[in-house]
Design a protein around this motif. Structure first.
Motif, PDB file in Angstrom:
ATOM      1  N   GLU A   1      -0.283  -2.897 -11.182  1.00 12.16           N
ATOM      2  CA  GLU A   1      -1.828  -2.880 -10.840  1.00 12.16           C
ATOM      3  C   GLU A   1      -2.239  -2.039  -9.621  1.00 12.16           C
ATOM      4  O   GLU A   1      -1.400  -2.197  -8.615  1.00 12.16           O
ATOM      5  N   VAL A   2      -3.227  -1.485  -9.684  1.00 13.39           N
ATOM      6  CA  VAL A   2      -3.498  -1.008  -8.430  1.00 13.39           C
ATOM      7  C   VAL A   2      -5.139  -0.629  -8.126  1.00 13.39           C
ATOM      8  O   VAL A   2      -5.949  -0.430  -9.060  1.00 13.39           O
ATOM      9  N   TYR A   3      -5.573  -1.174  -6.927  1.00 10.62           N
ATOM     10  CA  TYR A   3      -7.101  -1.433  -6.586  1.00 10.62           C
ATOM     11  C   TYR A   3      -7.190  -0.403  -5.541  1.00 10.62           C
ATOM     12  O   TYR A   3      -6.310  -0.003  -4.738  1.00 10.62           O
ATOM     13  N   THR A   4      -8.430  -0.185  -5.324  1.00  7.36           N
ATOM     14  CA  THR A   4      -8.906   0.936  -4.443  1.00  7.36           C
ATOM     15  C   THR A   4      -8.613   0.282  -2.796  1.00  7.36           C
ATOM     16  O   THR A   4      -8.100   0.950  -1.844  1.00  7.36           O
TER      17      THR A   4
ATOM     18  N   LEU B   1      -4.882   1.298  -2.521  1.00  8.09           N
ATOM     19  CA  LEU B   1      -4.913   3.068  -2.043  1.00  8.09           C
ATOM     20  C   LEU B   1      -5.032   2.980  -0.609  1.00  8.09           C
ATOM     21  O   LEU B   1      -5.318   4.081  -0.188  1.00  8.09           O
TER      22      LEU B   1
ATOM     23  N   ASP C   1       0.790  -1.138  -0.056  1.00  7.73           N
ATOM     24  CA  ASP C   1       0.045   0.089  -0.046  1.00  7.73           C
ATOM     25  C   ASP C   1       0.815   1.291  -0.167  1.00  7.73           C
ATOM     26  O   ASP C   1       0.277   2.323   0.073  1.00  7.73           O
TER      27      ASP C   1
ATOM     28  N   ARG D   1       1.820   3.620  -8.904  1.00  5.88           N
ATOM     29  CA  ARG D   1       2.397   3.164 -10.526  1.00  5.88           C
ATOM     30  C   ARG D   1       3.898   3.919 -10.670  1.00  5.88           C
ATOM     31  O   ARG D   1       4.697   3.033 -11.320  1.00  5.88           O
TER      32      ARG D   1
ATOM     33  N   SER E   1      -1.473   7.998  -3.835  1.00  9.35           N
ATOM     34  CA  SER E   1      -2.518   7.974  -4.995  1.00  9.35           C
ATOM     35  C   SER E   1      -2.082   6.837  -6.175  1.00  9.35           C
ATOM     36  O   SER E   1      -1.022   6.216  -5.861  1.00  9.35           O
ATOM     37  N   ARG E   2      -3.085   6.577  -6.865  1.00  9.18           N
ATOM     38  CA  ARG E   2      -3.139   5.604  -7.891  1.00  9.18           C
ATOM     39  C   ARG E   2      -1.578   5.817  -8.714  1.00  9.18           C
ATOM     40  O   ARG E   2      -0.720   4.873  -9.110  1.00  9.18           O
ATOM     41  N   GLU E   3      -1.516   7.131  -9.049  1.00 10.61           N
ATOM     42  CA  GLU E   3      -0.332   7.484  -9.821  1.00 10.61           C
ATOM     43  C   GLU E   3       1.020   7.257  -9.051  1.00 10.61           C
ATOM     44  O   GLU E   3       1.966   6.839  -9.719  1.00 10.61           O
TER      45      GLU E   3
END
Length: 220
Positions: free
Chosen positions: A200-203, A184, A165, A194, A189-191
């Motif tokens: 891969e990114v999940y909430t 997250l 995370d 990455r 943040s997702r960015e």
């Protein structure tokens, strides 16, 4: 992924909801030495190992003057908050789902042994896990690659997927050449995840579990 691959799971913020307790514990530890780094800065470094945390948050002079004492103070303060830490909903379900799909699963954490033991109790997953790590087994913690190397060694796997995370999880996995699955829940943040190396990114865990068979964590 081949059959000699494992899943490496971060713990704090990923499987147990402890990040904000870490912020409070570090803030109180710094305050013992009249240091008051902004809480947002403390939060942004949760997930980095304590051996690097003090300098990263409060600067080289703080590490030189108080490093070991600050880390001891953090342990004392975090111990007071342990009863407030809970497993993330569906965390054990994730571990069970990964094992059902044929993955060896190891907790890749730099937590203190007594904290890891507590979290294992919260997760009720000792029998599901292939192995786990603690801070006692490495010289340098995330974002160094030591934890990943130890974790893979415990499973006998040559490759793995990192699930975490924080940016520190994926800076570490990228250096080790491993793909990563981000959540997250650590406040990044997702960015940012990455950019650090997550593929891969999940909430959250609900989102990840809903897509478990669609990405890197499908059966090896």
């Amino acid at each position: 992924m081949t059959s000699d691959s494992a899943v490496l799971l971060d713990v704090d913020g990923t499987l147990v909801d402890s990040n904000y307790q870490h912020v409070i514990a570090w803030a109180r530890a710094f305050a013992r030495f009249d240091l008051t780094p902004s809480l947002w800065r403390v939060h942004r470094h949760v997930g980095m190992g304590g051996d690097q945390f003090v300098q990263a948050v409060a600067g080289p002079p703080a590490e030189e003057r108080h490093g070991d004492a600050l880390r001891e103070a953090w342990v004392e303060e975090f111990d007071k908050l342990l009863d407030e830490v809970h497993a993330v909903p569906r965390a054990t379900e994730l571990i069970r789902g990964l094992r059902k799909r044929g993955w060896p699963v190891v907790l890749a954490t730099s937590g203190k042994p007594q904290h890891v033991d507590r979290f294992l109790d919260l997760l009720g997953a000792r029998d599901l896990l292939t192995a786990w790590t603690t801070s006692d087994e490495v010289d340098r913690t995330k974002p160094a690659t030591d934890l990943i190397e130890v974790a893979l060694g415990k499973t006998g796997a040559e490759r793995g997927v990192m699930v975490g995370d924080s940016r520190w999880d994926f800076e570490s996995s990228r250096r080790a050449g491993l793909p990563g699955v981000g959540l997250l829940t650590g406040g990044f943040s997702r960015e940012e995840l990455r950019d650090a190396g997550a593929d891969e990114v999940y909430t959250d865990l609900d989102d990840l579990l809903d897509h478990l068979d669609e990405g890197l964590l499908r059966a090896p």
